[in-house]
Motif scaffolding. Structure first.
Motif, short mmCIF file in Angstrom:
data_model
loop_
_atom_site.label_atom_id
_atom_site.label_comp_id
_atom_site.label_asym_id
_atom_site.label_seq_id
_atom_site.Cartn_x
_atom_site.Cartn_y
_atom_site.Cartn_z
N LYS A 85 0.84 -1.20 0.00
CA LYS A 85 0.00 0.00 0.00
C LYS A 85 0.88 1.25 0.00
CE LYS A 85 -4.02 -2.15 2.12
NZ LYS A 85 -4.97 -2.13 3.24
N LYS A 86 0.30 2.36 -0.44
CA LYS A 86 1.05 3.62 -0.53
C LYS A 86 1.15 4.21 0.87
CE LYS A 86 1.16 7.72 -3.49
NZ LYS A 86 0.41 8.48 -4.50
N ILE A 87 2.30 4.01 1.48
CA ILE A 87 2.49 4.48 2.86
C ILE A 87 3.95 4.87 3.06
CG2 ILE A 87 2.88 2.10 3.71
CD1 ILE A 87 1.52 2.99 6.32
N GLY A 88 4.17 5.92 3.86
CA GLY A 88 5.52 6.35 4.14
C GLY A 88 6.21 6.95 2.93
N THR A 89 7.55 6.98 2.99
CA THR A 89 8.38 7.46 1.88
C THR A 89 9.20 6.32 1.33
OG1 THR A 89 8.56 9.71 2.81
CG2 THR A 89 10.22 9.06 1.19
N LYS A 90 9.12 6.10 0.03
CA LYS A 90 9.94 5.09 -0.62
C LYS A 90 11.18 5.79 -1.18
CE LYS A 90 9.73 1.62 -4.31
NZ LYS A 90 8.93 1.06 -5.41
#
Length: 265
Positions: free
Chosen positions: A252-257
């Protein structure tokens, strides 16, 4: 086997919710990911040094470490903090096994290039994978304190982010830094905005203009070093958000990649 190295800093460890440890145990029991925890312990080290009237200072987020400081660092990391993390996992039904980077020569270290300034602060030369794999094969979650040792028996204080990156490189693991913020933040139009994705070049620019500073510097440098050496992915997430760790491993789209330039769309 897909390894996930989870780095928990000392500042977040003190307050991480029970649900965070439950998520690690769920991940372990699912068998899809194999968690390996690397922890810090900075605030507790600073507190104990203060109570002992031992001066402590930092250069670019790294603690200057003499013999006296090193004794306290090892006592806190490999003693108090390591066993607390193991206990927290056991309290929620997990099986955990705590080790120091010294045990079995797990983390072989050498002095940093800034040894004249930093003292006994080390870089990881090699990781003894067989120890981690042995713990995992016995059904335990490894919990590792970042103290290293060289061939002469000299101990080194290794920044937890640096140790986590080295272990992830050795295992070919994904690397996830647990923070108390949702990721790397920048100020835009007077408000703070989270970066979903950031490249090596942008990070280097942010260090230069001091948008990234202090303890975040070794974190992002360790992330970039890992990516250059084939860590598949590095993320920074907020461990206080419910299910953040499970959301991260589920894509899922979470935090910083954090990525290399060529991966940025």
């Amino acid at each position: 086997m897909k390894y996930l190295v989870i780095k928990c800093g000392g500042s977040v460890l003190e307050n991480l919710p029970r649900s965070f440890y439950e998520d690690i145990v769920k991940m372990h029991e699912s068998g899809e990911w194999t968690p390996v925890i690397v922890h810090g312990g900075g605030p507790l080290i600073t507190s104990l040094l203060k109570s002992l009237n031992v001066e402590t200072s930092f250069v670019n987020g790294l603690r200057i470490t003499n013999h006296q400081v090193l004794d306290v660092v090892e006592m806190v990391l490999s003693g108090s903090v390591n066993k607390e993390v193991v206990r927290n996992l056991m309290e929620v039904g997990g099986k955990a096994f705590g080790v120091s980077g010294i045990d079995g020569g797990l983390l072989t270290a050498m002095p940093t290039p800034d040894a004249k300034t930093l003292g006994f602060v080390g870089e990881v030369v090699s990781v003894n994978n067989t120890i981690i794999e042995g713990i995992v094969n016995q059904g335990f979650i490894p919990v590792i304190s970042p103290i290293g040792i060289d061939g002469y028996g000299q101990r080194y204080n290794i920044n937890g982010d640096v140790a986590a990156s080295a272990i992830a490189k050795a295992l070919g693991a994904n690397l996830c830094f647990i923070s108390d913020i949702p990721g790397i933040l920048i100020e835009k139009d007077g408000t703070k905005k989270k970066l979903d994705k950031v490249s090596k070049a942008i990070i280097e620019e942010m260090i230069q203009n001091q948008t990234i500073y202090g303890g975040m510097i070794p974190k992002v440098k360790a992330a970039i070093d890992g990516l250059v050496h084939n860590i598949p992915e590095v993320g920074i997430i907020n461990g206080f958000e419910k299910n953040s760790l499970l959301d991260y491993v589920n894509g899922k789209k979470i935090g910083t990649k954090i990525v290399l330039e060529e991966e940025i769309a």
